[in-house]
Design a protein around this motif. Sequence first.
Motif, short mmCIF file in Angstrom:
data_model
loop_
_atom_site.label_atom_id
_atom_site.label_comp_id
_atom_site.label_asym_id
_atom_site.label_seq_id
_atom_site.Cartn_x
_atom_site.Cartn_y
_atom_site.Cartn_z
N LEU A 85 0.83 -1.20 0.00
CA LEU A 85 0.00 0.00 0.00
C LEU A 85 0.87 1.26 0.00
O LEU A 85 0.48 2.29 -0.54
N SER A 86 2.03 1.16 0.62
CA SER A 86 2.94 2.30 0.71
C SER A 86 3.83 2.45 -0.52
O SER A 86 4.65 3.37 -0.57
N GLY A 87 3.70 1.55 -1.48
CA GLY A 87 4.41 1.71 -2.75
C GLY A 87 5.82 1.19 -2.78
O GLY A 87 6.57 1.47 -3.73
N TYR A 88 6.23 0.39 -1.79
CA TYR A 88 7.60 -0.13 -1.80
C TYR A 88 7.73 -1.25 -2.83
O TYR A 88 6.91 -2.17 -2.86
N ASN A 89 8.77 -1.17 -3.64
CA ASN A 89 8.99 -2.22 -4.66
C ASN A 89 10.24 -3.05 -4.41
O ASN A 89 10.57 -3.94 -5.20
N LEU A 90 10.93 -2.78 -3.30
CA LEU A 90 12.11 -3.55 -2.93
C LEU A 90 12.13 -3.66 -1.40
O LEU A 90 12.18 -2.64 -0.71
N VAL A 91 12.06 -4.89 -0.89
CA VAL A 91 11.88 -5.09 0.55
C VAL A 91 12.93 -6.09 1.05
O VAL A 91 13.07 -7.19 0.51
N LEU A 92 13.64 -5.70 2.09
CA LEU A 92 14.63 -6.60 2.71
C LEU A 92 13.93 -7.81 3.32
O LEU A 92 12.91 -7.67 3.99
N ASN A 93 14.51 -8.99 3.10
CA ASN A 93 13.93 -10.21 3.66
C ASN A 93 15.03 -11.18 4.10
O ASN A 93 15.43 -12.08 3.37
N PRO A 94 15.53 -11.02 5.34
CA PRO A 94 16.52 -11.98 5.86
C PRO A 94 15.88 -13.18 6.54
O PRO A 94 16.61 -14.02 7.10
N VAL A 95 14.55 -13.28 6.53
CA VAL A 95 13.88 -14.38 7.23
C VAL A 95 14.25 -15.71 6.59
O VAL A 95 14.13 -15.90 5.38
N GLY A 96 14.71 -16.64 7.38
CA GLY A 96 15.14 -17.95 6.88
C GLY A 96 16.63 -18.05 6.64
O GLY A 96 17.13 -19.14 6.31
N CYS A 97 17.37 -16.95 6.82
CA CYS A 97 18.81 -16.99 6.58
C CYS A 97 19.50 -17.93 7.57
O CYS A 97 20.54 -18.53 7.26
N GLU A 98 18.92 -18.08 8.78
CA GLU A 98 19.51 -19.01 9.74
C GLU A 98 19.46 -20.44 9.22
O GLU A 98 20.34 -21.26 9.50
N SER A 99 18.42 -20.76 8.44
CA SER A 99 18.32 -22.09 7.85
C SER A 99 19.39 -22.28 6.77
O SER A 99 19.98 -23.36 6.64
N VAL A 100 19.65 -21.21 6.02
CA VAL A 100 20.72 -21.26 5.01
C VAL A 100 22.05 -21.56 5.68
O VAL A 100 22.83 -22.43 5.23
N TRP A 101 22.33 -20.87 6.79
CA TRP A 101 23.61 -21.07 7.47
C TRP A 101 23.70 -22.44 8.11
O TRP A 101 24.78 -23.05 8.15
N LYS A 102 22.61 -22.94 8.61
CA LYS A 102 22.62 -24.29 9.18
C LYS A 102 23.03 -25.30 8.11
O LYS A 102 23.91 -26.15 8.33
N LYS A 103 22.40 -25.23 6.94
CA LYS A 103 22.70 -26.16 5.87
C LYS A 103 24.12 -25.96 5.34
O LYS A 103 24.83 -26.93 5.02
N LEU A 104 24.55 -24.71 5.27
CA LEU A 104 25.90 -24.41 4.80
C LEU A 104 26.94 -25.04 5.72
O LEU A 104 27.88 -25.72 5.27
N LEU A 105 26.79 -24.83 7.03
CA LEU A 105 27.77 -25.34 7.98
C LEU A 105 27.70 -26.85 8.12
O LEU A 105 28.72 -27.51 8.33
N GLU A 106 26.51 -27.42 7.98
CA GLU A 106 26.40 -28.87 7.97
C GLU A 106 27.20 -29.45 6.81
O GLU A 106 27.92 -30.45 6.96
N GLY A 107 27.09 -28.80 5.66
CA GLY A 107 27.84 -29.26 4.49
C GLY A 107 29.34 -29.14 4.66
O GLY A 107 30.12 -29.83 3.99
N LEU A 108 29.76 -28.26 5.56
CA LEU A 108 31.19 -28.06 5.83
C LEU A 108 31.67 -28.94 6.99
O LEU A 108 32.82 -28.83 7.41
#
Length: 718
Positions: A151-174
Amino acid sequence: MTKAEDIRKRAGETKRRNIPFYLDEGAVLGLIRRVAGEEYASRFRIRQRASESGMDEYDLYCEGGHVCIDATSGVAAAAAFNNYLGENCGYYAGFITTGGTLPPKPPLFAGRKSERSVFHYRYLFNFCTFAYTYAFSGWEDWEGILDRALLSGYNLVLNPVGCESVWKKLLEGLGYTGKQIREFLVNPAFLPFLWMGNMSDYGGEYPEWWFDARAELGRKITNRLREFGAAAMLPGYCGMVPDDFRSHFPQSAPFDQGLWNGLRRPAYLLPSDPMFDAVADAYYEIQRQTVGEAHYWSVDPFHEGGISEGIDLKAFARSVMAKMKEHDAGAVWFLQGWQANPRRELLAGLHADEVLVGDLLADEKGGGGDNFGNTPWLYCNVVNFGGQHVMRGNVRRALFAPFARAADENSTMVGVGFMPEGVEDGEIFFDIFASLSVREKPPALEDYLRGLIRRRYGVQSAAAEAAWKILAEKVYLADSSVYPMESAFCARPSVDVDRVSTWGRGCEEGTAERMELVRATRLLFADYELLKGSPSYRFDLVDLARQCNAALGWDAVYAFLRAFRAGDKEGFLRGTRRFFRLFSLQEEIVASDGHFLLSKWLERAKAQGRDEPEKRWFEFYARVQITTWSDSRTGWFHEYAAKEWQGMLSDFYRPRWEAFVSMLELSLYAGKPLPAYRDYDREIMFAYGRKDYPLRPQGDPGKAVGRFLTFCEREKLG
């Protein structure tokens, strides 16, 4: 064409390639249905039209008994609907409050309203927002948050939600174990400070189910934005690894980043490190599989004092960017313009069409004073530091300066950004950015304020307009407002106290601005019976009275401390009685509105847990964030996220002031030195508390504010 104009042109081409104009009629009608109901959704017609300017545009008109929106994108259509709600319905749908009352049927109107944006990018959020407000938000919250963003007209929105899952999988792979991964991560209330490279290894004992749940939520957020022709910005990678990385990979030599205000930073792999490519490749592939694809990557190496000495920053930037482009040909690197960052040597390694700087200090000098070395940048505004309730920001600059920069042929500004650290206060700035996002020129200040009243309160009020005129011209004057700053009631007691957080500021004694606050509060209260039906009005009234009282509290503190130093027993007692009278008024004021309840924060945190131990874990760190900030005894961040909430005032702030005043009183009467006051040892105990707090407001805001104004009248204030 000037060099700056050429840079803006290329940045616009990049935007249109990465975020093409797209409109899904069903998605827009779904938003209308969620915000206004089925009757409204059935009376709207949504169509896509081509952009004549290369920017977002819309036409709003009525035809055949329907309200019609022709727009270049779903975002532009949502902005048109927001304009209709405010101008034609007298209704406000904000990030914090709603105001006015929707008519049963959507009103029809004559004529046609056409608008176009002058900003390629309209960016939203700060990493900190995902700590101070949205740390524990689920999809039931996020669907409404995204509706407000669109509604406020934003067309680019930060979304770090779920990045902890990315790091979990990354470090598991390492080869990291689950225990080692959790030792690297930090609790949800502090996660953004890991993504910014500020801290690690703090409260990361997540339950296993959390990771997949967060990844799913991150995907939902990204997909909803795409439905409207908007884009998500995801955390990028520039070398961050756990401090113990070398013990796992002896051939590697991570670059130590030292401490961030007493807290251990994660290390960095330089691009020349033999492990950099493998880790970066895995990161981007896992990010794509886990949360989704994106063309905008936010990552700030050496943020807030990180160590970069001895590093070839130009080569570093080229290598980090090259890795981004290997995985995303359209990649744009987003950097925060904050303190010394981004360093010009680093920007020299990047091309103008692959970088974007969000200038959080745009109000001060705009573009870092040199267009960030001829780099596309966004005019950003940052408020709500730590999510504190503090009136700060500059209304005039926020409303007018972005348009002036956009019209400057020598500026490389290509958009605007709103980057609040929290979504707790200062809703006028949320409204300003919504008002200017898809608009060709700003309104006059008086017209804007008149429209603000109509949107937020549903009816016009000359007294409310006069109150907001005072606020715009006397209070919201700078990044840090001229007078009303952090609350005296939240300050950690000491004989030389003058602030709440380390980087904050209290109030100087005897300045005139507090009287302007009293005047504004009295004016806003004048039409209480007319306006009290609007939740936005009640929030504004309570917040203004709260800020006014917080400012007056400093006078009482300085008075009784001055009396203590002078050995004036009567003056000391008089000052402390006045202070605690104000304290009681503050407790009554904030308890009267649901936005100022401690319970809303704690209950959201506890709701994340699936059993009692998990609930306690989430609640503990939620309590830590708003008090000691971490369990570090260095104390750098204590009260950075202080909250004037019902429950906090009564159970955290007041007891320590009462204990401190008792110490002063005994010292004054016995003539003995003050005993040592170990702040942290007292304060951390609150984090272990389990008390439940009221879920609903207590008392009536009209009566609470009326009593406060009666006190001001009796004291001949304002």
